[in-house]
Structure formats: structure tokens, C-alpha cells
Write a protein that holds these residues in place. Structure first.
Motif, PDB file in Angstrom:
ATOM      1  N   ASP A   1       0.859  -1.183   0.000  1.00 48.57           N
ATOM      2  CA  ASP A   1       0.000   0.000   0.000  1.00 48.57           C
ATOM      3  C   ASP A   1       0.899   1.237   0.000  1.00 48.57           C
ATOM      4  O   ASP A   1       1.305   1.735   1.051  1.00 48.57           O
ATOM      5  CB  ASP A   1      -0.912  -0.008   1.223  1.00 48.57           C
ATOM      6  CG  ASP A   1      -1.936   1.132   1.213  1.00 48.57           C
ATOM      7  OD1 ASP A   1      -1.750   2.094   0.435  1.00 48.57           O
ATOM      8  OD2 ASP A   1      -2.898   1.065   1.990  1.00 48.57           O
TER       9      ASP A   1
ATOM     10  N   GLN B   1       2.592  -5.117   5.886  1.00 49.78           N
ATOM     11  CA  GLN B   1       1.718  -5.194   4.720  1.00 49.78           C
ATOM     12  C   GLN B   1       1.859  -6.533   3.998  1.00 49.78           C
ATOM     13  O   GLN B   1       0.861  -7.152   3.590  1.00 49.78           O
ATOM     14  CB  GLN B   1       2.018  -4.041   3.758  1.00 49.78           C
ATOM     15  CG  GLN B   1       1.619  -2.670   4.279  1.00 49.78           C
ATOM     16  CD  GLN B   1       1.915  -1.566   3.278  1.00 49.78           C
ATOM     17  OE1 GLN B   1       2.473  -1.814   2.209  1.00 49.78           O
ATOM     18  NE2 GLN B   1       1.552  -0.340   3.619  1.00 49.78           N
TER      19      GLN B   1
ATOM     20  N   ARG C   1       0.204  -9.315   5.867  1.00 49.97           N
ATOM     21  CA  ARG C   1      -1.244  -9.293   5.647  1.00 49.97           C
ATOM     22  C   ARG C   1      -1.597  -9.864   4.265  1.00 49.97           C
ATOM     23  O   ARG C   1      -2.679 -10.418   4.065  1.00 49.97           O
ATOM     24  CB  ARG C   1      -1.783  -7.867   5.780  1.00 49.97           C
ATOM     25  CG  ARG C   1      -1.833  -7.367   7.215  1.00 49.97           C
ATOM     26  CD  ARG C   1      -2.721  -6.144   7.345  1.00 49.97           C
ATOM     27  NE  ARG C   1      -2.179  -4.997   6.629  1.00 49.97           N
ATOM     28  CZ  ARG C   1      -1.376  -4.092   7.159  1.00 49.97           C
ATOM     29  NH1 ARG C   1      -1.003  -4.199   8.435  1.00 49.97           N
ATOM     30  NH2 ARG C   1      -0.939  -3.073   6.447  1.00 49.97           N
TER      31      ARG C   1
END
Length: 487
Positions: free
Chosen positions: A284, A353, A356
Motif C-alpha cells: 500500500d 503489509q 497481511r
């Protein structure tokens, strides 16, 4: 306090203190400087240590590049392109710091030794050149292919001109007292500190400061705290988190630098293009730009940032990427370094990130000097680094060649892709607007492979003490201390 006191004592300076701080005046006109990166190659000009020599105003080349990217005469007073592949450079009268005259023979020796270095300087990664004398003060340089960037290339610190005494029989290069810049190295204490004195015989005149007392400090907050307390006058790359505390002493500098996640395409799990695509999909970028960099960076649109105005709005679409493969708990080793303030935090955020997204991530954070060799050898699956995209020539072609082509000298992604090689080669052979279009096509070819994930285009914060004048705030990062820098 301890490290600064040790350095000043070593320099043999009789200084007085006031409220525990030193000033340039108290130093007798000398400046205290903290740099973020220590030498990793004994200050050889052929690698990144050449930038240390340039930032400290130790070396000159035949030409020089200013903070706007324009090329100016330096040791060469003028030059002429005589054929498509041949240039002649007429030398000005100048002296080396050891008292010898700068001659055509000395220039030829320096350029020839750079070309024969054990590790090819990045600035020569996409060109073959030869130099010979064409008179006592004339040097003729020939390239294998037409090279419109040659004057800009010769401004690179890796092609600095040094005295014959600098070159040792074992192939090493010693710049201590053998360069031509305004400041001469007089003492180097490994990766800890260096002492420089003004070279009064410089061809542009005497520097304003009498000398520099330099400490190499990887800890970002330590550099900022030393500046804030008055222990030093200049601190390289202070953290964005300290900008408010430092106030006007934190100078904002736009750069041609992009923070990029390099992915190992040859060994380990990311040799699979589908898993590289999964990394890209799992990052992201907007969140990183808005949080870690606290407004001192912008989301990366590609490898080339806003410093290249001609790229804005003209990028071709990136096509032909692999589809993402589910990670299913595949383990990755992600490495980054402490020398740049935001990278450890950005690395930690990236690790979260990617976890995840389905990876298992081991994060390695060390001083850059302890990571570079492993990164080049493929020891890590992913390497987060801040990289100038115009460092070598002021033009991105040499960056693309060194970082992404099969024979590139700084190919951390270990990419071997014929389409990328062809695209970079095509860009190197063009000029003007056609070159810009070819560069953007080469950028798209690199991005197609998912060998890298561009994160943010950066700004720098350089630390400048109150009352210090003449610091060079250079987007290209080649300069910091200049002829006019003084307290």
C-alpha cells in the motif's frame, strides 16, 4: 559530545567551548560535519565513496554539474565534439594537492585507471571510452558509440582526476592529499572520521572555511541532536520526525531520488514472477507515503520522479505483467538500512503489509555498509533502498543500465531480461525528445518484470546550523560543502 571531542582533539585544534557547544568561529574557521554514510571502499572514487569525496569538495573532474543539472567547465576549460564519437578537452592550469601540475598525461591516467578498475564504476556501465593525449594540455576521448552525455558523464566523481601518486601498484587508489578540490584529506580514521584542510592552490580560489572535521554517523537522531546542540555545523539527511524541533536548521531539498523495493528475481521465492506480482499487489504505497514520510515524499508514479518534468503524463502503460500468485505463507527476507532516517520504519511497515498479503517476513535492518555486499550477492529476497535515478550522469539511462540490465554493476534485483536490455540499449543511442521517449519505454520494460516496486519520490532534509552560509542544497546529492560554505 564524546565522539566530537575525540575528533577535535585528534585534529590538534585548541578550541574553547561555550555552554557545551562548538561553533565554526570557535574552531578557528573550521566546520564540523556529520555524514550519514561511512566509507566502504577506503574512499576509492570508483563506488559510492566517490560521492563522499564530492560532497566534501575533495575532487574535481574535467567538468562539473551544478544543482540545476547544468554542466560547466572544471579542470577542462572548454571542449569540442570533433566527430560523432570523439571529443577534445582543453585543460586549464591547475595543481594537484601534492603540488604537481594537472597535465594531459595525468588526466589520461585517471580515466584509464577508472575504466580498468576491478569493479567498473556505474557511470561507465553503459559506455566504453578511451583517452589519450593530443598535446600538453589537450585530451582526446573516444567512445565506442556516439555518447551525447560525455561532458555530463565526466562530471561524475568516479571519473575524478587524481595525481599520479594516488595510484598504487596493487590497483588501489588513495585520495589523501592527491586530488584537486578545495579541501584536501589529511587524515582518515577508517569508518569513524576524517580531517580535511583547505587547499589554498585550488583553481577557483580559496575556500571560505579553513577545514572540515567530519564524523561518519549512521544514527539519524544522533546527527540531528549534534546539530541542535551546536556540536556541529552541518548534518546530512536529518529525520523528518525532527523537522519541527530543528526549525530553520532543517532545509528541505527536492531530489531525483526514489525509495524502491528491489526483488531478487534469480533465487529464492521471488524468482517466481507470480509471487513478485503478489508483493506488488500487497504493498500500500499511499499509506507509506502519508505516514512514514510525514509529508516529505510523494507516492511514486514509477521509477522516475518529479525531477524529470519531461516524464510527467507521458508514460506508456505497463503491460505483460504476470498475474499474482497466492503467497500461502511463503517466507521472505526483507532488508533495509539505518543510514537514511525513514527506511527502518518503512521496512517495518512493508513487512506488516506483506504479512497481511500472505507472506511470512523476516526483517533485517543494519548499517548500509554491512548489507551492500549481501544485497548484490542475492542474500535477501527483497531490499528496500533509497536510490538516486540520475546520480551518475544527471540522466537516467546509466541508472537503468547499472540497476536492471544483465551486465549491470548494481543489479540488486539480479534481473536478466532481454527486453529490458534491448530497451535500455535503445535509450542510450538516442538524443533529445527521442531519448526521453525511449527512457520511458525502458522504465515500462523494467516495471513489467516486477523486479522492483517503486514506493515514494523523496525530499531530503539537510541540517544546517544557525549562521552557516554557502551550503549547497543539491537535488543530485553530489555537493554539500562548497567553496563558499562558512559559519
Amino acid at each position: 559530545m564524546r565522539r566530537r571531542g575525540v575528533l577535535l582533539a585528534a585534529a590538534g585544534l585548541g578550541l574553547t567551548t561555550a555552554c557545551g557547544s562548538f561553533t565554526g568561529t570557535a574552531r578557528g574557521g573550521r566546520l564540523g560535519v556529520d555524514l550519514a554514510f561511512a566509507p566502504t571502499q577506503r574512499l576509492s572514487p570508483y563506488g559510492d565513496d566517490g560521492l563522499l569525496l564530492s560532497r566534501l569538495a575533495v575532487v574535481d573532474g574535467l567538468t562539473r554539474m551544478d544543482a540545476d543539472g547544468a554542466i560547466h567547465p572544471a579542470l577542462a576549460a572548454r571542449w569540442t565534439r570533433t566527430t560523432a564519437t570523439t571529443w577534445e578537452f582543453t585543460l586549464r592550469r591547475a595543481r594537484f594537492q601534492d603540488g604537481r601540475d594537472v597535465t594531459a598525461d595525468a588526466v589520461v591516467r585517471s580515466l584509464t585507471r577508472a575504466g580498468r578498475a576491478a569493479v567498473t564504476p556505474r557511470v561507465l556501465s553503459d559506455v566504453r571510452l578511451s583517452a589519450r593525449t593530443a598535446g600538453e594540455r589537450t585530451v582526446r576521448i573516444t567512445t565506442a558509440d556516439p555518447d551525447p552525455l560525455l561532458p555530463a558523464r565526466l562530471a561524475n566523481p568516479s571519473l575524478a582526476v587524481l595525481s599520479p601518486a594516488a595510484y598504487r601498484p596493487d590497483g588501489s587508489v588513495d585520495p589523501v592529499g592527491t586530488a584537486t578540490g578545495p579541501f584536501a584529506l589529511t587524515r582518515v580514521s577508517g569508518a569513524v572520521s576524517a580531517t580535511l584542510d583547505r587547499f589554498d592552490g585550488h583553481w577557483r580560489g580559496r575556500a571560505a572555511a579553513r577545514g572540515l572535521d567530519v564524523t561518519f554517523v549512521a544514527d539519524n537522531n544522533a546527527r540531528a541532536n549534534a546539530l541542535r546542540s551546536g556540536q556541529i555545523e552541518l548534518a546530512e539527511f536529518v529525520p523528518a520526525a525532527q523537522a519541527l524541533v530543528l526549525g530553520g536548521r532543517a532545509r528541505r531539498v527536492p531530489t531525483v531520488r526514489t525509495t524502491t523495493l528491489y526483488l531478487n528475481t534469480r533465487t529464492g521465492p521471488l524468482a517466481d514472477p507470480g509471487l513478485r506480482a503478489a508483493v506488488r499487489a500487497g504493498v500500500d504505497i499511499g499509506a507509506l507515503a502519508g505516514s512514514v514520510y510525514e509529508g516529505y515524499a510523494r507516492r511514486a508514479d514509477g521509477l522516475l520522479g518529479p525531477g524529470f518534468a519531461w516524464a510527467d503524463g507521458r508514460r506508456p502503460p505497463v503491460t505483460g505483467r504476470a498475474a499474482a500468485t497466492a503467497p500461502r505463507g511463503r517466507a521472505l527476507t526483507l532488508a533495509t538500512y539505518t543510514n537514511r532516517a525513514e527506511l527502518p520504519e518503512a521496512g517495518a511497515a512493508l513487512a506488516q503489509q506483506l504479512e497481511r498479503a500472505g507472506f511470512r517476513v523476516r526483517l533485517v535492518v543494519k548499517d548500509y555498509a554491512r548489507l551492500e555486499a549481501g544485497a548484490l550477492d542475492g542474500a535477501y529476497d527483497a531490499f528496500l533502498m533509497s536510490r538516486s535515478t540520475a546520480l551518475d550522469t544527471g540522466d537516467p539511462v546509466s541508472y537503468l543500465a547499472s540497476d536492471f540490465t544483465s551486465g549491470g554493476s548494481f543489479n540488486i534485483s539480479r534481473l536478466r531480461d532481454a527486453r529490458v536490455d534491448d530497451a535500455v540499449r535503445a535509450a542510450a543511442g538516442r538524443e533529445g525528445a527521442a531519448r526521453h521517449r525511449a527512457v520511458l519505454a525502458a522504465e515500462a520494460a523494467v516495471l513489467r518484470t516486477d523486479a522492483v516496486v517503486p514506493i515514494v519520490h523523496e525530499e531530503h532534509l539537510q541540517g544546517v546550523g544557525a549562521g552557516v552560509r554557502g551550503v549547497v542544497l543539491d537535488p543530485y546529492e553530489r555537493q554539500f560543502v562548497g567553496l563558499e560554505t562558512r559559519a
